[in-house]
Motif scaffolding. Sequence first.
Motif, PDB file in Angstrom:
ATOM      1  N   ASN A   1       0.911  -1.024  -0.100  1.00 23.34           N
ATOM      2  CA  ASN A   1       0.000  -0.165   0.008  1.00 23.34           C
ATOM      3  C   ASN A   1       0.997   1.158  -0.024  1.00 23.34           C
ATOM      4  O   ASN A   1       1.575   1.626   0.929  1.00 23.34           O
ATOM      5  CB  ASN A   1      -0.981   0.064   1.409  1.00 23.34           C
ATOM      6  CG  ASN A   1      -1.845   0.838   1.275  1.00 23.34           C
ATOM      7  OD1 ASN A   1      -1.674   2.292   1.053  1.00 23.34           O
ATOM      8  ND2 ASN A   1      -3.312   0.899   1.549  1.00 23.34           N
ATOM      9  N   LYS A   2       0.748   1.969  -1.101  1.00 21.76           N
ATOM     10  CA  LYS A   2       1.876   3.234  -1.230  1.00 21.76           C
ATOM     11  C   LYS A   2       1.338   4.262  -0.281  1.00 21.76           C
ATOM     12  O   LYS A   2       2.324   4.699   0.448  1.00 21.76           O
ATOM     13  CB  LYS A   2       1.723   3.760  -2.615  1.00 21.76           C
ATOM     14  CG  LYS A   2       2.255   2.699  -3.771  1.00 21.76           C
ATOM     15  CD  LYS A   2       1.819   3.124  -5.091  1.00 21.76           C
ATOM     16  CE  LYS A   2       2.140   2.402  -6.250  1.00 21.76           C
ATOM     17  NZ  LYS A   2       1.972   3.016  -7.518  1.00 21.76           N
ATOM     18  N   ASP A   3       0.299   4.445   0.216  1.00 25.91           N
ATOM     19  CA  ASP A   3      -0.055   5.358   1.154  1.00 25.91           C
ATOM     20  C   ASP A   3       0.373   5.121   2.580  1.00 25.91           C
ATOM     21  O   ASP A   3       0.765   5.891   3.116  1.00 25.91           O
ATOM     22  CB  ASP A   3      -1.707   5.491   1.027  1.00 25.91           C
ATOM     23  CG  ASP A   3      -2.179   6.256   0.083  1.00 25.91           C
ATOM     24  OD1 ASP A   3      -1.352   6.811  -0.880  1.00 25.91           O
ATOM     25  OD2 ASP A   3      -3.503   6.422  -0.192  1.00 25.91           O
ATOM     26  N   LEU A   4       0.374   3.742   2.940  1.00 24.09           N
ATOM     27  CA  LEU A   4       0.829   3.440   4.132  1.00 24.09           C
ATOM     28  C   LEU A   4       2.254   3.479   4.215  1.00 24.09           C
ATOM     29  O   LEU A   4       2.996   3.615   5.473  1.00 24.09           O
ATOM     30  CB  LEU A   4       0.458   2.100   4.322  1.00 24.09           C
ATOM     31  CG  LEU A   4      -1.176   1.797   4.701  1.00 24.09           C
ATOM     32  CD1 LEU A   4      -1.461   0.595   5.248  1.00 24.09           C
ATOM     33  CD2 LEU A   4      -1.780   2.933   5.638  1.00 24.09           C
ATOM     34  N   ASN A  28      -8.672  -3.271   2.043  1.00 22.75           N
ATOM     35  CA  ASN A  28      -9.518  -2.326   3.000  1.00 22.75           C
ATOM     36  C   ASN A  28      -8.488  -1.416   3.487  1.00 22.75           C
ATOM     37  O   ASN A  28      -8.747  -0.478   4.458  1.00 22.75           O
ATOM     38  CB  ASN A  28     -10.237  -2.981   4.167  1.00 22.75           C
ATOM     39  CG  ASN A  28     -11.419  -3.856   3.559  1.00 22.75           C
ATOM     40  OD1 ASN A  28     -12.118  -3.527   2.621  1.00 22.75           O
ATOM     41  ND2 ASN A  28     -11.889  -4.978   4.428  1.00 22.75           N
ATOM     42  N   GLY A  29      -7.312  -1.511   3.183  1.00 25.09           N
ATOM     43  CA  GLY A  29      -6.333  -0.508   3.431  1.00 25.09           C
ATOM     44  C   GLY A  29      -5.702  -0.675   4.994  1.00 25.09           C
ATOM     45  O   GLY A  29      -5.170   0.183   5.599  1.00 25.09           O
ATOM     46  N   THR A  47      -8.160  -9.814  -6.270  1.00 27.77           N
ATOM     47  CA  THR A  47      -8.932 -10.517  -4.792  1.00 27.77           C
ATOM     48  C   THR A  47      -8.755  -9.435  -3.852  1.00 27.77           C
ATOM     49  O   THR A  47      -9.915  -9.318  -3.200  1.00 27.77           O
ATOM     50  CB  THR A  47      -7.947 -11.729  -4.620  1.00 27.77           C
ATOM     51  OG1 THR A  47      -7.462 -12.525  -5.838  1.00 27.77           O
ATOM     52  CG2 THR A  47      -8.821 -12.439  -3.461  1.00 27.77           C
ATOM     53  N   GLN A  48      -8.125  -8.453  -3.698  1.00 27.26           N
ATOM     54  CA  GLN A  48      -8.168  -7.319  -2.860  1.00 27.26           C
ATOM     55  C   GLN A  48      -9.076  -6.597  -3.153  1.00 27.26           C
ATOM     56  O   GLN A  48      -9.909  -6.254  -2.215  1.00 27.26           O
ATOM     57  CB  GLN A  48      -6.858  -6.529  -3.064  1.00 27.26           C
ATOM     58  CG  GLN A  48      -5.655  -7.180  -2.628  1.00 27.26           C
ATOM     59  CD  GLN A  48      -4.194  -6.225  -2.757  1.00 27.26           C
ATOM     60  OE1 GLN A  48      -4.216  -4.921  -3.031  1.00 27.26           O
ATOM     61  NE2 GLN A  48      -3.148  -6.774  -2.448  1.00 27.26           N
ATOM     62  N   GLY A  54     -11.176  -1.793  -3.701  1.00 29.53           N
ATOM     63  CA  GLY A  54      -9.857  -1.929  -3.092  1.00 29.53           C
ATOM     64  C   GLY A  54      -8.955  -0.974  -3.317  1.00 29.53           C
ATOM     65  O   GLY A  54      -9.334   0.180  -2.938  1.00 29.53           O
ATOM     66  N   LEU A  55      -7.646  -1.186  -3.255  1.00 27.77           N
ATOM     67  CA  LEU A  55      -6.681  -0.032  -3.421  1.00 27.77           C
ATOM     68  C   LEU A  55      -6.320   0.857  -4.615  1.00 27.77           C
ATOM     69  O   LEU A  55      -5.988   2.034  -4.571  1.00 27.77           O
ATOM     70  CB  LEU A  55      -5.042  -0.514  -2.917  1.00 27.77           C
ATOM     71  CG  LEU A  55      -5.194  -1.344  -1.657  1.00 27.77           C
ATOM     72  CD1 LEU A  55      -3.712  -1.886  -1.317  1.00 27.77           C
ATOM     73  CD2 LEU A  55      -5.687  -0.439  -0.364  1.00 27.77           C
ATOM     74  N   GLY A  56      -6.777   0.297  -5.883  1.00 28.61           N
ATOM     75  CA  GLY A  56      -6.795   1.171  -7.062  1.00 28.61           C
ATOM     76  C   GLY A  56      -5.093   1.381  -7.146  1.00 28.61           C
ATOM     77  O   GLY A  56      -4.429   0.359  -7.288  1.00 28.61           O
TER      78      GLY A  56
END
Length: 433
Positions: A162-165, A274-275, A289-290, A299-301
């Motif tokens: 997850n790039k944001d995390l 769900n992040g 699947t995410q 998902g995360l897009g």
Amino acid sequence: MTTPNLSRRTFLGAAGATAGALALSACGSDDETPPADDNSPQTINWWHIQTTEPGLTQWATMAKAYEAANPNVKINITPLENEAFKAKLTTAGQAGNPPDLFQSWGGGVLSQQVDAGLVKDLSDSTKAWTGDLLPASLQPYTVEGKLYGIPWDVGMVGFWYNKDLFAKAGITAPPTTWAEFLTTVSTLKSKGVTPIALAGKDKWPGHFYWAYLAMRTAGLDALKAAAESKDFNTPDFIQAGAHLKALVDLQPFQKGFLAAQYDKPGGQAANMGNGNTAMELMGQWAPVTQTSSSASGKGLGDKVGFFTFPAVDGGKGSATDAFGGGNGFCIGKNAPPATVDFLKFLLNTENQRTAAGNGTLPTNKSASDAIKDPNITTVSTTLASATGFQLYLDQAFPPAVGAEVNDAVAALIAGQSTPEKVVQAITQVAKSQ
């Protein structure tokens, strides 16, 4: 039985050609599939593990299209969760009554099915159209020079993040070494971010870690030698377990991971989609699947990224060796004549283009231009530069050995075993075969 292992010499002439082949045009005509030779009423019982979207509906739609063009054929579909599928297939095999068409990953499991006479030799019946498929993808389904399965997709396992995390934790680039990876995990935890999602109950996702660490620490040749000698009790494989224990000791997984399943509510894919977690080690299907497992269905897009499994400092394996496989299909020994024709229909360009548009790396060379997901393109590019390839260990090895790899590694991850006990347990089962 010689344990199948897709090493540098076998897969990578092909895997190196994989991405290049993706740009090739069709090798043959994609005319409408002719009806089955036998026009008597036929029923095809099809078992697969696509329990989530888009695969669940996608394959059902394809089956209905075939039935419409072939009124004498009825296709009964049984979607099963991964572990339930394996258990049910084992029971059916022991009874000598395999389904007509069923999902397969090839390797040692397929070799035993061949030895037991449970699957049909497809070498001649599919020869007219398997030339349109990526040569690399056929390798896991080839036993002693004969083809016993047809590959639907191909790919590899890597870290999805997850790039944001990562940004929240101040991490500007994915780690490239195992030491850096452990530091990344610690940094994420210090910022209140759960580092890794894991489906502990399913066990097979956990074996990915030990397999990759074995590849990086001992090397592909050592894995092949261990499979042949049936002895995994070596310092390098023990060290692979020690590297995994170092990760486990950081307590990087989500709360309740030991009871979590891969694609169930609250499971590994849902935690990523769900992040809630920063990373998962999973195959090329992970983003799809995410998305299907997320509460929003979105998902995360573009927030999801991919990086290859890190190098191990001082390891004997190459950091550019890949681990993975693909999904394919085998035909049971008692399947009706239409089953081969239906399999050909599934692999035609139109159906493979549909799959490619939904995040699958297709095996039909003429369908590659339909790939839209940049993550799948990344996987394809990474495979193209791989220097070696190892099939999933729970598929490459005989079933009992593969199952023990999963069990032994799961025990280590649960804090109930040691690196030494992992290799001792695998070796004991291997020598009993």
